[in-house]
Design a protein around this motif. Structure first.
Motif, PDB file in Angstrom:
ATOM      1  N   GLU A 132       0.821  -1.222   0.000  1.00 44.53           N
ATOM      2  CA  GLU A 132       0.000   0.000   0.000  1.00 44.53           C
ATOM      3  C   GLU A 132       0.850   1.265   0.000  1.00 44.53           C
ATOM      4  OE1 GLU A 132      -2.101  -2.417   3.362  1.00 44.53           O
ATOM      5  OE2 GLU A 132      -0.144  -2.530   2.337  1.00 44.53           O
ATOM      6  N   GLU A 133       1.991   1.202   0.678  1.00 43.68           N
ATOM      7  CA  GLU A 133       2.828   2.398   0.799  1.00 43.68           C
ATOM      8  C   GLU A 133       3.483   2.805  -0.523  1.00 43.68           C
ATOM      9  OE1 GLU A 133       5.682  -0.997   1.171  1.00 43.68           O
ATOM     10  OE2 GLU A 133       3.636  -0.555   1.832  1.00 43.68           O
ATOM     11  N   LEU A 134       3.405   1.930  -1.520  1.00 42.42           N
ATOM     12  CA  LEU A 134       4.027   2.229  -2.823  1.00 42.42           C
ATOM     13  C   LEU A 134       3.051   2.864  -3.809  1.00 42.42           C
ATOM     14  CD1 LEU A 134       6.066  -1.061  -3.439  1.00 42.42           C
ATOM     15  CD2 LEU A 134       6.811   1.039  -2.304  1.00 42.42           C
ATOM     16  N   MET A 135       1.825   3.149  -3.370  1.00 43.31           N
ATOM     17  CA  MET A 135       0.769   3.542  -4.301  1.00 43.31           C
ATOM     18  C   MET A 135       1.186   4.686  -5.232  1.00 43.31           C
ATOM     19  SD  MET A 135      -3.127   4.870  -3.573  1.00 43.31           S
ATOM     20  CE  MET A 135      -3.612   3.353  -2.766  1.00 43.31           C
ATOM     21  N   HIS A 136       1.862   5.673  -4.719  1.00 42.65           N
ATOM     22  CA  HIS A 136       2.204   6.845  -5.533  1.00 42.65           C
ATOM     23  C   HIS A 136       3.680   6.866  -5.941  1.00 42.65           C
ATOM     24  CE1 HIS A 136      -1.801   8.293  -4.809  1.00 42.65           C
ATOM     25  NE2 HIS A 136      -1.617   8.212  -3.501  1.00 42.65           N
ATOM     26  N   ARG A 137       4.345   5.744  -5.770  1.00 45.41           N
ATOM     27  CA  ARG A 137       5.770   5.649  -6.120  1.00 45.41           C
ATOM     28  C   ARG A 137       5.932   5.429  -7.633  1.00 45.41           C
ATOM     29  NH1 ARG A 137       9.807   3.265  -2.844  1.00 45.41           N
ATOM     30  NH2 ARG A 137       8.440   3.773  -1.080  1.00 45.41           N
ATOM     31  N   PRO A 138       6.924   6.058  -8.268  1.00 42.51           N
ATOM     32  CA  PRO A 138       7.211   5.774  -9.680  1.00 42.51           C
ATOM     33  C   PRO A 138       7.623   4.309  -9.848  1.00 42.51           C
ATOM     34  CG  PRO A 138       8.294   7.805  -8.986  1.00 42.51           C
ATOM     35  CD  PRO A 138       7.775   7.144  -7.740  1.00 42.51           C
ATOM     36  N   THR A 139       7.082   3.642 -10.829  1.00 45.29           N
ATOM     37  CA  THR A 139       7.362   2.211 -10.995  1.00 45.29           C
ATOM     38  C   THR A 139       8.830   1.955 -11.306  1.00 45.29           C
ATOM     39  OG1 THR A 139       6.651   2.393 -13.303  1.00 45.29           O
ATOM     40  CG2 THR A 139       5.022   1.600 -11.729  1.00 45.29           C
ATOM     41  N   HIS A 140       9.497   2.895 -12.006  1.00 47.99           N
ATOM     42  CA  HIS A 140      10.890   2.625 -12.397  1.00 47.99           C
ATOM     43  C   HIS A 140      11.864   2.764 -11.235  1.00 47.99           C
ATOM     44  CE1 HIS A 140      10.300   6.978 -13.024  1.00 47.99           C
ATOM     45  NE2 HIS A 140      11.588   7.104 -12.751  1.00 47.99           N
ATOM     46  N   PHE A 141      11.388   3.222 -10.063  1.00 50.53           N
ATOM     47  CA  PHE A 141      12.250   3.307  -8.884  1.00 50.53           C
ATOM     48  C   PHE A 141      12.114   2.085  -7.982  1.00 50.53           C
ATOM     49  CE2 PHE A 141      12.336   8.250  -8.849  1.00 50.53           C
ATOM     50  CZ  PHE A 141      13.361   8.228  -9.795  1.00 50.53           C
ATOM     51  N   LEU A 142      11.270   1.152  -8.352  1.00 54.97           N
ATOM     52  CA  LEU A 142      11.001   0.008  -7.492  1.00 54.97           C
ATOM     53  C   LEU A 142      12.062  -1.075  -7.645  1.00 54.97           C
ATOM     54  CD1 LEU A 142       7.160  -0.410  -8.110  1.00 54.97           C
ATOM     55  CD2 LEU A 142       8.296   0.884  -6.294  1.00 54.97           C
ATOM     56  N   SER A 143      12.232  -1.874  -6.597  1.00 57.75           N
ATOM     57  CA  SER A 143      13.108  -3.044  -6.682  1.00 57.75           C
ATOM     58  C   SER A 143      12.423  -4.126  -7.517  1.00 57.75           C
ATOM     59  CB  SER A 143      13.401  -3.588  -5.285  1.00 57.75           C
ATOM     60  OG  SER A 143      12.224  -4.172  -4.722  1.00 57.75           O
ATOM     61  N   PHE A 144      13.193  -5.145  -7.875  1.00 59.32           N
ATOM     62  CA  PHE A 144      12.615  -6.235  -8.671  1.00 59.32           C
ATOM     63  C   PHE A 144      11.481  -6.926  -7.913  1.00 59.32           C
ATOM     64  CE2 PHE A 144      12.394 -10.489 -10.484  1.00 59.32           C
ATOM     65  CZ  PHE A 144      12.413 -10.216 -11.840  1.00 59.32           C
ATOM     66  N   GLY A 145      11.703  -7.178  -6.612  1.00 59.21           N
ATOM     67  CA  GLY A 145      10.674  -7.833  -5.815  1.00 59.21           C
ATOM     68  C   GLY A 145       9.412  -6.992  -5.704  1.00 59.21           C
ATOM     69  N   GLN A 146       9.573  -5.674  -5.569  1.00 55.05           N
ATOM     70  CA  GLN A 146       8.414  -4.787  -5.513  1.00 55.05           C
ATOM     71  C   GLN A 146       7.667  -4.787  -6.846  1.00 55.05           C
ATOM     72  OE1 GLN A 146      10.575  -1.275  -4.319  1.00 55.05           O
ATOM     73  NE2 GLN A 146       9.852  -1.410  -2.200  1.00 55.05           N
ATOM     74  N   LYS A 147       8.415  -4.788  -7.933  1.00 50.92           N
ATOM     75  CA  LYS A 147       7.772  -4.839  -9.246  1.00 50.92           C
ATOM     76  C   LYS A 147       6.973  -6.128  -9.422  1.00 50.92           C
ATOM     77  CE  LYS A 147      11.041  -1.922 -11.815  1.00 50.92           C
ATOM     78  NZ  LYS A 147      12.058  -1.903 -12.901  1.00 50.92           N
ATOM     79  N   LYS A 148       7.497  -7.233  -8.898  1.00 47.21           N
ATOM     80  CA  LYS A 148       6.764  -8.498  -8.957  1.00 47.21           C
ATOM     81  C   LYS A 148       5.402  -8.351  -8.289  1.00 47.21           C
ATOM     82  CE  LYS A 148       9.442 -12.140 -10.401  1.00 47.21           C
ATOM     83  NZ  LYS A 148       9.033 -13.322 -11.180  1.00 47.21           N
ATOM     84  N   ARG A 149       5.399  -7.706  -7.115  1.00 51.14           N
ATOM     85  CA  ARG A 149       4.147  -7.564  -6.380  1.00 51.14           C
ATOM     86  C   ARG A 149       3.202  -6.583  -7.076  1.00 51.14           C
ATOM     87  NH1 ARG A 149       5.160  -7.243   0.028  1.00 51.14           N
ATOM     88  NH2 ARG A 149       7.402  -7.067  -0.236  1.00 51.14           N
ATOM     89  N   VAL A 150       3.743  -5.562  -7.704  1.00 50.97           N
ATOM     90  CA  VAL A 150       2.887  -4.648  -8.474  1.00 50.97           C
ATOM     91  C   VAL A 150       2.247  -5.393  -9.642  1.00 50.97           C
ATOM     92  CG1 VAL A 150       2.836  -2.587  -9.934  1.00 50.97           C
ATOM     93  CG2 VAL A 150       4.153  -2.569  -7.819  1.00 50.97           C
ATOM     94  N   SER A 151       3.003  -6.264 -10.305  1.00 49.47           N
ATOM     95  CA  SER A 151       2.455  -7.001 -11.447  1.00 49.47           C
ATOM     96  C   SER A 151       1.346  -7.949 -11.001  1.00 49.47           C
ATOM     97  CB  SER A 151       3.555  -7.764 -12.185  1.00 49.47           C
ATOM     98  OG  SER A 151       4.135  -8.766 -11.375  1.00 49.47           O
ATOM     99  N   ILE A 152       1.464  -8.505  -9.786  1.00 54.06           N
ATOM    100  CA  ILE A 152       0.382  -9.333  -9.243  1.00 54.06           C
ATOM    101  C   ILE A 152      -0.825  -8.448  -8.916  1.00 54.06           C
ATOM    102  CG2 ILE A 152      -0.328 -10.839  -7.342  1.00 54.06           C
ATOM    103  CD1 ILE A 152       2.600 -11.775  -7.179  1.00 54.06           C
ATOM    104  N   SER A 153      -0.563  -7.264  -8.350  1.00 57.75           N
ATOM    105  CA  SER A 153      -1.650  -6.331  -8.046  1.00 57.75           C
ATOM    106  C   SER A 153      -2.396  -5.927  -9.315  1.00 57.75           C
ATOM    107  CB  SER A 153      -1.085  -5.080  -7.356  1.00 57.75           C
ATOM    108  OG  SER A 153      -0.454  -5.396  -6.146  1.00 57.75           O
TER     109      SER A 153
END
Length: 280
Positions: A132-153
């Motif tokens: 939830e805390e990543l809602m307004h974060r730019p996607t290109h600043f995310l770690s690989f693991g965070q990107k995985k979870r965004v793709s599931i979301s």
């Protein structure tokens, strides 16, 4: 099968150049079971998954969702893809928007949902994956693991009945892998059908209720993990190794140790050892 949610009947598929990827696949996915599909690169796992939501069409054979044969026209496929979501192995091939909110809201917005419902779905999807805390974060600043979870979301925001994940644990460190499995377990408890592919025999043995082994576009074997991973000939024929926990159990059995139930995780293994120590 009345409890079958996805099914293939004698499916063949070839890529351009006559490269056969699926060679007469027949399988029936039982609703409610956690499914793992294993096999080496090139065995057909990704191609199999892309047939389940109609991205690919068989050269011959049939694919079914909830007993209905998949039809390859726009309205049918749009409805199918709302119910059967695929998460790709590399999140960078799936993510495209500037922020996490924009990314996860894209699918629900395309459904024509009201803005309030879109926001509600985004928040629920991000909560389900613990970001939830990543809602307004730019996607290109995310770690690989965070990107995985965004793709599931991304997929969860569409509220699908079936969630299919292609190598979801690939390149994740142990901590992120454990968090991912906890997320998948929680989705299963909430009634989602979860199917994943993996090279990791440890993951498949500990997590899945039912396992399919693929080789050269065919189903080489299927069954419950305890049976599949104790079949030494099958593992040799399909270039898989026995899970380490089973290797240890085999050594202990040779020393006269009796298991009431073959453990599938370290906590279960400890319980068996404590039970034996108490019993003696």
């Amino acid at each position: 099968m009345s409890d079958c949610i996805l099914e293939m009947r004698d499916v063949f598929f070839e890529y351009s150049g006559g490269i056969r990827a699926l060679d007469g696949i027949s399988m029936a996915i039982e609703k409610g079971k956690k499914i793992a599909v294993l096999g080496p690169n090139g065995s057909g796992k990704s191609t199999l998954f892309l047939h389940f939501n109609g991205i690919l069409k068989p050269k011959s054979g049939k694919v079914f969702y909830r007993g209905r044969e998949i039809r390859y026209f726009r309205s049918f496929l749009m409805d199918l893809r709302k119910n059967v979501g695929v998460v790709f192995q590399d999140p960078d091939t799936q993510l495209f928007a500037g922020s996490v909110f924009q990314e996860v809201s894209f699918g629900p917005m395309n459904l024509g949902l009201p803005a309030a419902e879109v926001e509600k779905r985004v928040k629920e999807a991000l909560k389900a994956t613990g970001i939830e805390e990543l809602m307004h974060r730019p996607t290109h600043f995310l770690s690989f693991g965070q990107k995985k979870r965004v793709s599931i979301s991304d997929v969860l925001a569409m509220n699908p009945e079936v969630l299919i994940l292609d190598e979801p644990a690939a390149y994740l460190d142990p901590g992120h892998e454990q968090k991912l499995l906890e997320i998948l377990d929680e989705l299963c408890r909430k009634g989602k059908q979860v199917i994943l592919s993996t090279h990791d025999v440890e993951l498949a043995y500990a997590w899945a209720d039912y396992v399919y082994i693929m080789k050269a576009g065919k189903i080489a074997a299927e069954g419950i993990p305890a049976e599949i991973f104790q079949n030494d000939k099958l593992l040799a024929d399909t270039d898989l190794r026995k899970p380490l926990l089973l290797e240890i159990c085999d050594i202990l059995k040779q020393k006269g140790f009796f298991f009431n139930k073959m453990p599938r995780s370290i906590p279960e293994f400890k319980d068996e050892l404590l039970f034996r120590a108490t019993d003696e």
